[in-house]
Motif scaffolding. Structure first.
Motif, PDB file in Angstrom:
ATOM      1  N   PRO A  55       0.740  -1.276   0.077  1.00  0.00           N
ATOM      2  CA  PRO A  55      -0.011   0.041   0.038  1.00  0.00           C
ATOM      3  C   PRO A  55       0.839   1.155   0.223  1.00  0.00           C
ATOM      4  O   PRO A  55       0.490   2.181  -0.553  1.00  0.00           O
ATOM      5  CB  PRO A  55      -0.885  -0.129   1.264  1.00  0.00           C
ATOM      6  CG  PRO A  55      -0.098  -1.204   2.038  1.00  0.00           C
ATOM      7  CD  PRO A  55       0.496  -2.008   1.175  1.00  0.00           C
ATOM      8  N   ASP A  56       2.083   1.121   0.814  1.00  0.00           N
ATOM      9  CA  ASP A  56       2.696   2.529   0.777  1.00  0.00           C
ATOM     10  C   ASP A  56       3.951   2.598  -0.245  1.00  0.00           C
ATOM     11  O   ASP A  56       4.790   3.307  -0.077  1.00  0.00           O
ATOM     12  CB  ASP A  56       3.112   2.880   2.062  1.00  0.00           C
ATOM     13  CG  ASP A  56       2.233   2.809   3.235  1.00  0.00           C
ATOM     14  OD1 ASP A  56       1.148   3.603   2.671  1.00  0.00           O
ATOM     15  OD2 ASP A  56       2.080   2.051   4.326  1.00  0.00           O
ATOM     16  N   ALA A  57       4.064   1.502  -1.081  1.00  0.00           N
ATOM     17  CA  ALA A  57       5.207   1.422  -1.997  1.00  0.00           C
ATOM     18  C   ALA A  57       5.051   2.367  -2.902  1.00  0.00           C
ATOM     19  O   ALA A  57       3.840   2.732  -3.379  1.00  0.00           O
ATOM     20  CB  ALA A  57       5.401  -0.006  -2.268  1.00  0.00           C
ATOM     21  N   ARG A  58       6.143   2.890  -3.649  1.00  0.00           N
ATOM     22  CA  ARG A  58       6.080   3.528  -4.701  1.00  0.00           C
ATOM     23  C   ARG A  58       6.972   2.835  -5.977  1.00  0.00           C
ATOM     24  O   ARG A  58       7.722   2.094  -5.468  1.00  0.00           O
ATOM     25  CB  ARG A  58       6.693   5.015  -4.615  1.00  0.00           C
ATOM     26  CG  ARG A  58       6.122   5.882  -3.364  1.00  0.00           C
ATOM     27  CD  ARG A  58       6.853   7.034  -2.968  1.00  0.00           C
ATOM     28  NE  ARG A  58       6.832   8.194  -4.134  1.00  0.00           N
ATOM     29  CZ  ARG A  58       7.654   9.111  -4.320  1.00  0.00           C
ATOM     30  NH1 ARG A  58       8.758   8.900  -3.581  1.00  0.00           N
ATOM     31  NH2 ARG A  58       7.341   9.804  -5.221  1.00  0.00           N
ATOM     32  N   SER A  59       6.523   3.120  -7.272  1.00  0.00           N
ATOM     33  CA  SER A  59       7.242   2.704  -8.276  1.00  0.00           C
ATOM     34  C   SER A  59       8.422   3.607  -8.496  1.00  0.00           C
ATOM     35  O   SER A  59       8.704   4.420  -8.111  1.00  0.00           O
ATOM     36  CB  SER A  59       6.504   2.632  -9.660  1.00  0.00           C
ATOM     37  OG  SER A  59       6.460   3.888  -9.992  1.00  0.00           O
ATOM     38  N   LEU A  60       9.498   2.777  -9.226  1.00  0.00           N
ATOM     39  CA  LEU A  60      10.676   3.449  -9.254  1.00  0.00           C
ATOM     40  C   LEU A  60      10.637   4.580 -10.253  1.00  0.00           C
ATOM     41  O   LEU A  60      11.257   5.616 -10.071  1.00  0.00           O
ATOM     42  CB  LEU A  60      11.810   2.377  -9.748  1.00  0.00           C
ATOM     43  CG  LEU A  60      13.297   2.927 -10.117  1.00  0.00           C
ATOM     44  CD1 LEU A  60      13.792   3.351  -8.834  1.00  0.00           C
ATOM     45  CD2 LEU A  60      14.175   1.923 -10.807  1.00  0.00           C
ATOM     46  N   THR A  61       9.550   4.552 -11.120  1.00  0.00           N
ATOM     47  CA  THR A  61       9.183   5.677 -12.066  1.00  0.00           C
ATOM     48  C   THR A  61       8.795   6.729 -11.005  1.00  0.00           C
ATOM     49  O   THR A  61       9.320   8.039 -11.447  1.00  0.00           O
ATOM     50  CB  THR A  61       8.156   5.356 -12.862  1.00  0.00           C
ATOM     51  OG1 THR A  61       8.389   4.121 -13.750  1.00  0.00           O
ATOM     52  CG2 THR A  61       7.773   6.373 -13.824  1.00  0.00           C
ATOM     53  N   GLN A  62       7.914   6.641 -10.149  1.00  0.00           N
ATOM     54  CA  GLN A  62       7.565   7.723  -9.166  1.00  0.00           C
ATOM     55  C   GLN A  62       8.820   8.342  -8.335  1.00  0.00           C
ATOM     56  O   GLN A  62       8.925   9.695  -8.154  1.00  0.00           O
ATOM     57  CB  GLN A  62       6.467   7.373  -8.199  1.00  0.00           C
ATOM     58  CG  GLN A  62       5.437   6.729  -9.088  1.00  0.00           C
ATOM     59  CD  GLN A  62       4.397   6.183  -8.010  1.00  0.00           C
ATOM     60  OE1 GLN A  62       4.660   5.233  -7.431  1.00  0.00           O
ATOM     61  NE2 GLN A  62       2.907   6.466  -8.144  1.00  0.00           N
ATOM     62  N   VAL A  63       9.722   7.487  -7.884  1.00  0.00           N
ATOM     63  CA  VAL A  63      10.841   7.798  -7.164  1.00  0.00           C
ATOM     64  C   VAL A  63      11.832   8.808  -7.938  1.00  0.00           C
ATOM     65  O   VAL A  63      12.117   9.557  -7.690  1.00  0.00           O
ATOM     66  CB  VAL A  63      11.633   6.554  -6.725  1.00  0.00           C
ATOM     67  CG1 VAL A  63      12.998   7.129  -5.815  1.00  0.00           C
ATOM     68  CG2 VAL A  63      11.086   5.750  -5.785  1.00  0.00           C
ATOM     69  N   ILE A  64      12.053   8.370  -9.182  1.00  0.00           N
ATOM     70  CA  ILE A  64      12.826   8.999 -10.201  1.00  0.00           C
ATOM     71  C   ILE A  64      12.288  10.494 -10.430  1.00  0.00           C
ATOM     72  O   ILE A  64      12.914  11.301 -10.631  1.00  0.00           O
ATOM     73  CB  ILE A  64      13.227   8.367 -11.458  1.00  0.00           C
ATOM     74  CG1 ILE A  64      14.174   6.964 -11.040  1.00  0.00           C
ATOM     75  CG2 ILE A  64      13.864   8.949 -12.350  1.00  0.00           C
ATOM     76  CD1 ILE A  64      14.290   6.085 -12.107  1.00  0.00           C
ATOM     77  N   HIS A  65      10.915  10.294 -10.436  1.00  0.00           N
ATOM     78  CA  HIS A  65      10.196  11.615 -11.013  1.00  0.00           C
ATOM     79  C   HIS A  65      10.445  12.804 -10.067  1.00  0.00           C
ATOM     80  O   HIS A  65      10.340  13.847 -10.275  1.00  0.00           O
ATOM     81  CB  HIS A  65       8.666  11.288 -11.175  1.00  0.00           C
ATOM     82  CG  HIS A  65       7.916  12.522 -11.523  1.00  0.00           C
ATOM     83  ND1 HIS A  65       7.168  13.469 -10.940  1.00  0.00           N
ATOM     84  CD2 HIS A  65       7.646  12.990 -12.781  1.00  0.00           C
ATOM     85  CE1 HIS A  65       6.842  14.178 -11.545  1.00  0.00           C
ATOM     86  NE2 HIS A  65       6.722  14.106 -12.822  1.00  0.00           N
ATOM     87  N   ASP A  66      10.795  12.475  -8.705  1.00  0.00           N
ATOM     88  CA  ASP A  66      11.099  13.365  -7.975  1.00  0.00           C
ATOM     89  C   ASP A  66      12.347  14.059  -7.840  1.00  0.00           C
ATOM     90  O   ASP A  66      12.529  15.024  -7.241  1.00  0.00           O
ATOM     91  CB  ASP A  66      10.883  12.895  -6.361  1.00  0.00           C
ATOM     92  CG  ASP A  66       9.409  12.459  -6.041  1.00  0.00           C
ATOM     93  OD1 ASP A  66       8.419  12.747  -6.502  1.00  0.00           O
ATOM     94  OD2 ASP A  66       9.296  11.668  -5.058  1.00  0.00           O
TER      95      ASP A  66
END
Length: 204
Positions: free
Chosen positions: A134-145
């Motif tokens: 539920p609280d995980a983020r995709s690596l795509t989202q992480v890189i977007h930051d």
């Protein structure tokens, strides 16, 4: 519902033929064939309140969708826990292959691989029950930051590579690995999602 990140945005479900615009013609053909098994925008008419596996899993909310499969938030009424139901038509051309690899993947014990908790075939519907993140983020989202420090990038990639190596030792390969199938947990842990079965449904 949120479109699956592995599909191009803004594409109607019946026309989602590519994975980030780069699927083979074989995968596209499999995807088109699978759309015939969708009813009312959901796989086999599945919706909130539907029950799977002799009423064990209660479907609650659709999390993501493609032309060939969906992910649903669900509740395991036997163990009183949240799960994710990855659903697709059991009559789809590649369903048997997806079910087979999911059952094999369920035996893997590497904590960096998303756990397969159960595999259900119910009439014309198949469901792979996954552990929820539920609280995980995709690596795509992480890189977007913003850019990751090189050490952190190497760590994440290394964790994913180690997980895939453990699966390969059992004869299982991902085939659709991307920054969207690599999930980063709040504590920094890494999980790889969709081992083998998503690719099988795509005809890869």
């Amino acid at each position: 519902p949120t479109p699956d990140p592995c599909e191009p945005p803004g594409v109607r479900p019946a026309r989602r033929l590519g994975w980030q615009g780069a699927w083979s013609a074989r995968a596209a053909t499999a995807h088109v064939g699978a759309t015939a098994y969708l009813e009312g925008g959901t796989v086999s008419g599945l919706g909130p309140g539907s029950l799977l596996a002799d009423q064990r899993y209660a479907v609650r909310e659709r999390l993501s969708t493609t032309a060939a499969w969906e992910r649903w938030d669900a509740h395991d009424t036997t163990l009183d826990r949240s799960v994710v139901a990855f659903t697709f038509a059991a009559t789809a051309p590649a369903a048997a292959a997806a079910i087979d690899v999911a059952r094999r993947a369920a035996g893997l014990e590497d904590p960096r691989l998303l756990r397969i908790l159960d595999v259900v075939v119910q009439d014309d519907l198949a469901a792979i029950i996954e552990e929820p993140l539920p609280d995980a983020r995709s690596l795509t989202q992480v890189i977007h930051d913003g850019p990751l420090p090189s050490e952190e990038a190497r760590r994440i990639v290394g964790e994913a590579a180690t997980a895939l190596a453990s699966a390969e030792a059992r004869g299982l390969h991902h085939h659709l690995l991307s920054s969207d199938t690599i999930r980063v947990l709040p504590d920094g842990g890494v999980k790889v999602r969709g081992l083998s079965y998503e690719a099988a449904l795509a005809g890869i």
